[in-house]
Design a protein around this motif. Structure first.
Motif, PDB file in Angstrom:
ATOM      1  N   LEU A 130       3.435   1.072 -11.580  1.00 16.74           N
ATOM      2  CA  LEU A 130       1.996   0.395 -10.933  1.00 16.74           C
ATOM      3  C   LEU A 130       2.392  -0.596  -9.851  1.00 16.74           C
ATOM      4  CD1 LEU A 130      -0.858  -0.703 -12.908  1.00 16.74           C
ATOM      5  CD2 LEU A 130      -0.097  -2.226 -11.376  1.00 16.74           C
ATOM      6  N   LEU A 131       1.890  -0.060  -8.778  1.00 15.30           N
ATOM      7  CA  LEU A 131       1.963  -1.164  -7.925  1.00 15.30           C
ATOM      8  C   LEU A 131       0.960  -2.468  -7.811  1.00 15.30           C
ATOM      9  CD1 LEU A 131       3.004  -1.622  -4.693  1.00 15.30           C
ATOM     10  CD2 LEU A 131       0.794  -0.339  -3.848  1.00 15.30           C
ATOM     11  N   CYS A 132       1.829  -3.617  -7.717  1.00 21.13           N
ATOM     12  CA  CYS A 132       1.246  -4.914  -7.815  1.00 21.13           C
ATOM     13  C   CYS A 132       1.583  -5.425  -6.623  1.00 21.13           C
ATOM     14  CB  CYS A 132       1.427  -5.313  -9.137  1.00 21.13           C
ATOM     15  SG  CYS A 132       0.422  -7.077  -9.251  1.00 21.13           S
ATOM     16  N   GLY A 133       0.658  -5.466  -5.536  1.00 24.61           N
ATOM     17  CA  GLY A 133       1.141  -5.944  -4.249  1.00 24.61           C
ATOM     18  C   GLY A 133       0.168  -6.999  -3.541  1.00 24.61           C
ATOM     19  N   GLN A 134       1.037  -7.364  -2.415  1.00 24.17           N
ATOM     20  CA  GLN A 134      -0.004  -8.251  -1.683  1.00 24.17           C
ATOM     21  C   GLN A 134      -1.221  -7.361  -1.024  1.00 24.17           C
ATOM     22  OE1 GLN A 134       4.134  -9.514  -0.045  1.00 24.17           O
ATOM     23  NE2 GLN A 134       2.625 -11.124   0.945  1.00 24.17           N
ATOM     24  N   ARG A 135      -2.266  -8.414  -0.891  1.00 29.25           N
ATOM     25  CA  ARG A 135      -3.424  -7.666  -0.576  1.00 29.25           C
ATOM     26  C   ARG A 135      -3.519  -8.003   1.107  1.00 29.25           C
ATOM     27  NH1 ARG A 135      -6.492 -10.621  -3.167  1.00 29.25           N
ATOM     28  NH2 ARG A 135      -7.143  -9.058  -4.684  1.00 29.25           N
ATOM     29  N   THR A 136      -3.695  -6.939   1.779  1.00 32.67           N
ATOM     30  CA  THR A 136      -3.454  -6.634   3.133  1.00 32.67           C
ATOM     31  C   THR A 136      -4.269  -5.424   3.695  1.00 32.67           C
ATOM     32  OG1 THR A 136      -1.606  -5.003   3.249  1.00 32.67           O
ATOM     33  CG2 THR A 136      -1.090  -7.256   3.062  1.00 32.67           C
ATOM     34  N   PRO A 137      -4.786  -5.546   4.649  1.00 34.69           N
ATOM     35  CA  PRO A 137      -5.611  -4.409   5.240  1.00 34.69           C
ATOM     36  C   PRO A 137      -5.091  -3.187   5.060  1.00 34.69           C
ATOM     37  CG  PRO A 137      -5.929  -6.417   6.949  1.00 34.69           C
ATOM     38  CD  PRO A 137      -4.579  -6.733   5.644  1.00 34.69           C
ATOM     39  N   GLU A 138      -3.833  -3.197   5.336  1.00 28.15           N
ATOM     40  CA  GLU A 138      -3.206  -1.727   5.225  1.00 28.15           C
ATOM     41  C   GLU A 138      -2.959  -1.262   3.658  1.00 28.15           C
ATOM     42  OE1 GLU A 138       0.251  -1.974   7.792  1.00 28.15           O
ATOM     43  OE2 GLU A 138      -0.698  -2.127   9.432  1.00 28.15           O
ATOM     44  N   HIS A 139      -2.718  -2.200   2.980  1.00 23.30           N
ATOM     45  CA  HIS A 139      -2.662  -1.851   1.408  1.00 23.30           C
ATOM     46  C   HIS A 139      -4.030  -1.289   1.070  1.00 23.30           C
ATOM     47  CE1 HIS A 139       1.304  -3.748  -0.067  1.00 23.30           C
ATOM     48  NE2 HIS A 139       1.568  -2.629   0.260  1.00 23.30           N
ATOM     49  N   LEU A 140      -5.047  -2.049   1.444  1.00 24.92           N
ATOM     50  CA  LEU A 140      -6.374  -1.469   1.093  1.00 24.92           C
ATOM     51  C   LEU A 140      -6.910  -0.202   1.841  1.00 24.92           C
ATOM     52  CD1 LEU A 140      -8.185  -4.904   1.149  1.00 24.92           C
ATOM     53  CD2 LEU A 140      -7.361  -4.041  -0.593  1.00 24.92           C
ATOM     54  N   GLN A 141      -6.027   0.342   2.784  1.00 25.26           N
ATOM     55  CA  GLN A 141      -6.226   1.632   3.202  1.00 25.26           C
ATOM     56  C   GLN A 141      -5.953   2.592   2.444  1.00 25.26           C
ATOM     57  OE1 GLN A 141      -5.404   0.290   7.838  1.00 25.26           O
ATOM     58  NE2 GLN A 141      -6.267   2.490   7.771  1.00 25.26           N
ATOM     59  N   LEU A 142      -4.658   2.109   1.981  1.00 28.40           N
ATOM     60  CA  LEU A 142      -3.767   3.097   1.282  1.00 28.40           C
ATOM     61  C   LEU A 142      -4.126   3.440  -0.269  1.00 28.40           C
ATOM     62  CD1 LEU A 142      -0.229   1.887   2.058  1.00 28.40           C
ATOM     63  CD2 LEU A 142      -1.178   4.208   3.022  1.00 28.40           C
ATOM     64  N   TYR A 143      -4.723   2.364  -0.878  1.00 23.40           N
ATOM     65  CA  TYR A 143      -5.208   2.583  -2.349  1.00 23.40           C
ATOM     66  C   TYR A 143      -6.313   1.771  -2.671  1.00 23.40           C
ATOM     67  CZ  TYR A 143      -0.115   3.726  -2.478  1.00 23.40           C
ATOM     68  OH  TYR A 143       1.019   4.231  -2.283  1.00 23.40           O
ATOM     69  N   GLU A 144      -7.119   2.242  -3.572  1.00 21.22           N
ATOM     70  CA  GLU A 144      -8.533   1.840  -4.051  1.00 21.22           C
ATOM     71  C   GLU A 144      -7.848   0.608  -5.014  1.00 21.22           C
ATOM     72  OE1 GLU A 144     -12.466   2.656  -6.631  1.00 21.22           O
ATOM     73  OE2 GLU A 144     -11.308   4.388  -5.583  1.00 21.22           O
TER      74      GLU A 144
END
Length: 353
Positions: A269-283
């Protein structure tokens, strides 16, 4: 679909560089690989000097090594991966072997994190036909450095991980089993962050090199398995964690990185920093969990530890989304190759593509 090409591949024969080279071979291209670091004198001193000075004094050695390896062959394209040791004179020399010379640098040579490491690369930027960069901010930075053409791409995981049967076995994962883990190299900001997770009582494990340099090492030492990991061990360590913490490099100004693709594909499970690009990649909340500070990360982890069914649902949805996103090496290399070959049509343009 690009027809089979003859490619002079110049890059380290290790890690993700090697994975990208192997992807070209799987795509059916004829690849001649040259590791520029093989030109350096043996020993750690030469590597350290090269890192600190951007290969100062090694340019002639590198050119001689590449020329000897290439021999009298002609190539459709010369592809440089990283380019730490490749200066402007070397790029010019490569035109004896290939009409198009391009570079993909997954690091960030336009910031000061690595000191003088990128001296040679920055002096060569204007000589490439095309540069590929994994950060939106790098596009303008490369243009300011004199780049002719710049294309932004995403980081990529390796294609064999698509196949569930190629994922790490239960036996391979045994040494790394953990509820929560971070797999990666120490960086100054990472020690302080992970210490907060440990002090909150989370069952954290840390795998990777250089953690003995951390100011927090004494407190974190019981949680650390110190040392470099082979690619196979890295995959096993990530896959063995129920929850994988994804820390980005502040010094590199990353908004996503290779592990942003690898963690879900490996089934964690990916638990990562909230960035615009992370939000593009995953819901968020369905395919991955994101946080803006250590306390939010701690809260996510605590909740997941009490709800393993939710954790498994998110991990499964994350893997499915990563497969749909198709950010894998073969797709990356195919895309870059198509764009690189189009550079031949307009070699003098300095517009950013």
């Amino acid at each position: 679909m690009t027809h089979s090409q003859s490619i002079l591949y110049i890059g380290p024969d290790s890690g993700t560089c090697r994975a990208r080279r192997l992807a070209l071979g799987r795509l059916g291209h004829r690849v001649k690989a040259v590791d520029p670091f093989a030109a350096l004198p043996l020993g750690s001193l030469a590597r350290s000097w090269s890192f600190k000075t951007g290969g100062f004094g090694f340019g002639a050695l590198v050119r001689s090594h590449i020329a000897a390896c290439a021999g009298d062959q002609a190539f459709d394209l010369a592809y440089i991966d990283s380019g730490e040791l490749i200066d402007g004179k070397t790029v010019q020399m490569l035109r004896r072997f290939a009409p198009i010379v391009v570079n993909y640098n997954p690091d960030n040579p336009y910031v000061r994190r690595d000191g003088g490491r990128w001296r040679a690369f920055l002096g060569a930027v204007a000589h490439y036909d095309c540069l590929f960069v994994p950060r939106e901010s790098n596009v303008a930075q490369a243009k300011l450095a004199g780049a002719r053409r710049v294309h932004r791409v995403w980081f990529a995981a390796d294609d064999p991980l698509r196949d569930p049967d190629r994922l790490p076995s239960e036996e391979a994962k045994k040494p790394y089993l953990s509820s929560i883990s971070f797999v990666g190299t120490w960086m100054p900001e990472r020690g302080a962050f992970l210490l907060k997770l440990a002090q909150a009582g989370l069952p954290l494990q840390i795998f990777g090199p250089r953690w003995n340099k951390a100011l927090e090492y004494t407190a974190l030492e019981p949680l650390i398995t110190l040392g470099e990991l082979t690619p196979q061990a890295y995959d096993a360590a990530v896959a063995a964690a129920d929850i994988s913490i994804a820390l980005l490099s502040q010094g590199n100004r990353d908004q996503h990185t290779t592990r942003s693709m690898e963690i879900p594909v490996l089934g964690s499970l990916l638990c990562g920093q909230r960035t615009p690009e992370h939000l593009q990649l995953y819901e968020e909340g369905r395919e991955a969990l994101f946080w803006s500070d250590a306390q939010e990360c701690i809260d996510h982890c605590r909740q997941l530890l009490t709800d393993p069914a939710r954790r498994r649902r998110i991990a499964q949805a994350g893997r499915a989304r990563a497969l749909r996103n198709d950010h894998f090496n073969e797709s990356l290399m195919s895309s870059m190759l198509n764009l690189a070959l189009s550079a031949q049509a307009a070699p003098s343009t300095r517009a950013v593509a």
